[in-house]
Design a protein around this motif. Sequence first.
Motif, PDB file in Angstrom:
ATOM      1  N   SER A 193       0.858  -1.193   0.000  1.00 29.21           N
ATOM      2  CA  SER A 193       0.000   0.000   0.000  1.00 29.21           C
ATOM      3  C   SER A 193       0.886   1.231   0.000  1.00 29.21           C
ATOM      4  O   SER A 193       1.869   1.292   0.749  1.00 29.21           O
ATOM      5  CB  SER A 193      -0.880   0.045   1.259  1.00 29.21           C
ATOM      6  OG  SER A 193      -1.849  -0.976   1.242  1.00 29.21           O
ATOM      7  N   VAL A 194       0.558   2.200  -0.865  1.00 26.69           N
ATOM      8  CA  VAL A 194       1.222   3.501  -0.813  1.00 26.69           C
ATOM      9  C   VAL A 194       0.376   4.391   0.078  1.00 26.69           C
ATOM     10  O   VAL A 194      -0.792   4.654  -0.227  1.00 26.69           O
ATOM     11  CB  VAL A 194       1.368   4.120  -2.220  1.00 26.69           C
ATOM     12  CG1 VAL A 194       1.957   5.526  -2.115  1.00 26.69           C
ATOM     13  CG2 VAL A 194       2.238   3.237  -3.097  1.00 26.69           C
ATOM     14  N   LEU A 195       0.949   4.802   1.204  1.00 23.82           N
ATOM     15  CA  LEU A 195       0.224   5.634   2.155  1.00 23.82           C
ATOM     16  C   LEU A 195       0.559   7.099   1.893  1.00 23.82           C
ATOM     17  O   LEU A 195       1.722   7.492   1.963  1.00 23.82           O
ATOM     18  CB  LEU A 195       0.620   5.237   3.584  1.00 23.82           C
ATOM     19  CG  LEU A 195       0.009   6.041   4.727  1.00 23.82           C
ATOM     20  CD1 LEU A 195      -1.519   5.939   4.722  1.00 23.82           C
ATOM     21  CD2 LEU A 195       0.555   5.540   6.067  1.00 23.82           C
ATOM     22  N   VAL A 196      -0.463   7.885   1.545  1.00 22.38           N
ATOM     23  CA  VAL A 196      -0.264   9.306   1.235  1.00 22.38           C
ATOM     24  C   VAL A 196      -0.765  10.131   2.417  1.00 22.38           C
ATOM     25  O   VAL A 196      -1.916   9.982   2.853  1.00 22.38           O
ATOM     26  CB  VAL A 196      -1.010   9.704  -0.055  1.00 22.38           C
ATOM     27  CG1 VAL A 196      -0.771  11.185  -0.368  1.00 22.38           C
ATOM     28  CG2 VAL A 196      -0.554   8.831  -1.215  1.00 22.38           C
ATOM     29  N   LEU A 197       0.129  10.968   2.964  1.00 26.07           N
ATOM     30  CA  LEU A 197      -0.175  11.735   4.179  1.00 26.07           C
ATOM     31  C   LEU A 197       0.090  13.212   3.951  1.00 26.07           C
ATOM     32  O   LEU A 197       0.799  13.593   3.017  1.00 26.07           O
ATOM     33  CB  LEU A 197       0.724  11.254   5.331  1.00 26.07           C
ATOM     34  CG  LEU A 197       0.622   9.796   5.764  1.00 26.07           C
ATOM     35  CD1 LEU A 197       1.774   9.439   6.693  1.00 26.07           C
ATOM     36  CD2 LEU A 197      -0.715   9.531   6.448  1.00 26.07           C
ATOM     37  N   ASP A 198      -0.465  14.021   4.853  1.00 30.40           N
ATOM     38  CA  ASP A 198      -0.099  15.438   4.883  1.00 30.40           C
ATOM     39  C   ASP A 198       1.353  15.569   5.315  1.00 30.40           C
ATOM     40  O   ASP A 198       1.771  14.967   6.309  1.00 30.40           O
ATOM     41  CB  ASP A 198      -0.967  16.190   5.911  1.00 30.40           C
ATOM     42  CG  ASP A 198      -2.288  16.624   5.299  1.00 30.40           C
ATOM     43  OD1 ASP A 198      -2.448  16.473   4.060  1.00 30.40           O
ATOM     44  OD2 ASP A 198      -3.154  17.099   6.060  1.00 30.40           O
TER      45      ASP A 198
END
Lengths: 226, 312
Positions: free
Chosen positions: B218-223
């Motif tokens: 999973s590619v986790l995209v965060l602030d």
Amino acid sequence: MTAPRDPLIRRHRIRANARIRKVLAVPLGVLTGVAILVASMAAAGTAGFPRGAAAASGTWLAPSGTPRSGGPGHGFPRAPSGTPTWVHIPSIGVSAALQLLTTDSSGQLNPPTKFDEAGWYAGGTPPGDIGPAIIAGHIDSKCCPAVFYRLDRLRPGDLVEVERGGQTLRFTVTRSAHYPKADFPTSSVYAPTPDPELRLITCGGEFDKAAKSYVDNVVVYAVATP
Amino acid sequence: MRVNQWPRHRMLRAVIAGALVGMAMSTAVATGAAAASSQKVGYVRLAHLSPDTPDVDVYLDSTSHAIAEKVFTGVGYGVVSQYLALPIGTYTVSMRVSGADPSTPPVITTTVTVATGRAYTVAGVGTHAELGLKVINDDLTIPKGSHARVRIVQASVKAKLIDVSLSNGDTVANNVAFATTTSYRTVTAGSWTLDVKPSAGGSTVPLKVNLHSDSVYSVLVLDGKSSLTATLLTDASRTGSAPGGPIDTGAGGTAPGNNGGGLPVPVLVLISVAAVLAVATVTTVVVRRRATAPDAWMPRRASADRAPTRVL
């Protein structure tokens, strides 16, 4: 107060008591045996996933993929590193050093070179990393039981500990299976997993004297203890 | 006095014999009961994916008490646990403000029913104002051949919609909304740069990854501080490749009927037990006879010359 007893009557009473004892002795013994076993099983404390009120020490990964360093009370143990060195399986009395196992030219796993040591397949997943770590051991030598002689007695809930990099990693047995070597389901036994798991392997089934080899492999599956 | 001597010996012997029978019986019962069983497990991981929500304590409880309550304290935004292998069944996941008394009502709570071999990510998602606990079904099917599978978990509120593409220009996903998760996409295994950028325009964030075959990510995209950040989570994997099939881990020394070695251990154990019982029996008989009829051990002629034997 009481009149002197007639010795004959007294003897008769004693015999009656003895008879009662005789009658009670066997069931008493049976109960004792059951109690001893139940108590020893309870004392072993290996049945089922761990229960109790202890707070968890789970492993969380920070977004960077490196473990967060938490303060006291934070459940962020450091990731294991290094090679595994030892395996303990209390319920079957195993405590053995781990050799590093390789594969031969045909890709088959080489067994450990000693009968009293187990081996970790060093070309695969290390115990504690995500994936199925493979640990194999002999069931017997030419004369005697070897390190994994009782592997097929492991039951779901039994504890397996692996020493790695100064940490003791805990695993819980979920099941075991016999596979004919001629039809060994390699891709499913060694399939990638979401969590750190173990595959403990030894021989089983009939011994083929001509081939000097057992016909089955016994595989015990274990998952990282939650 | 002799009268109550022999029953004691006998009783002791009977108790021991009974104990052996009892142990054998309960061993058989226990073995029989356990032999057929297996502990079916599924996988759950926990995550804090709400950008403006402070640190939380996460509680995991089995409704059937299959495991002890697990508490993860001080879990901050962007933190994802490893998958926990859990006995199948229903679990409650609750979040409290970090440090809150466990007896106080949780801020949010949800349940997840764990099925055999299935995987779930239970995440606090959305903004703090509309925080929710979401159960995401993770399809961890292992890709065949030299492929990996990858998906996007979008937890950046600064870029409400994002696009992700491979360095060769192929699209992984477009217009992925905040607080949503895409399905997995099959990608050729190998080293890639994943380009993550806001759909509305803005600077591209490159993420260098090494995607192994047989693995799921999973590619986790965060602030981030000013824009978004991206990181790769391993959902299922292994190190290296599988060895080829079976392994020869036995020389046959304990195999029944194998001449290569001595007697198998179970047979040796049985023989030992039988020997011990035999000795015990003989000893008991001897003691009893001595106690009850000492003359029996004298030569017949001698006993004949003696006074009449006392009869008990």
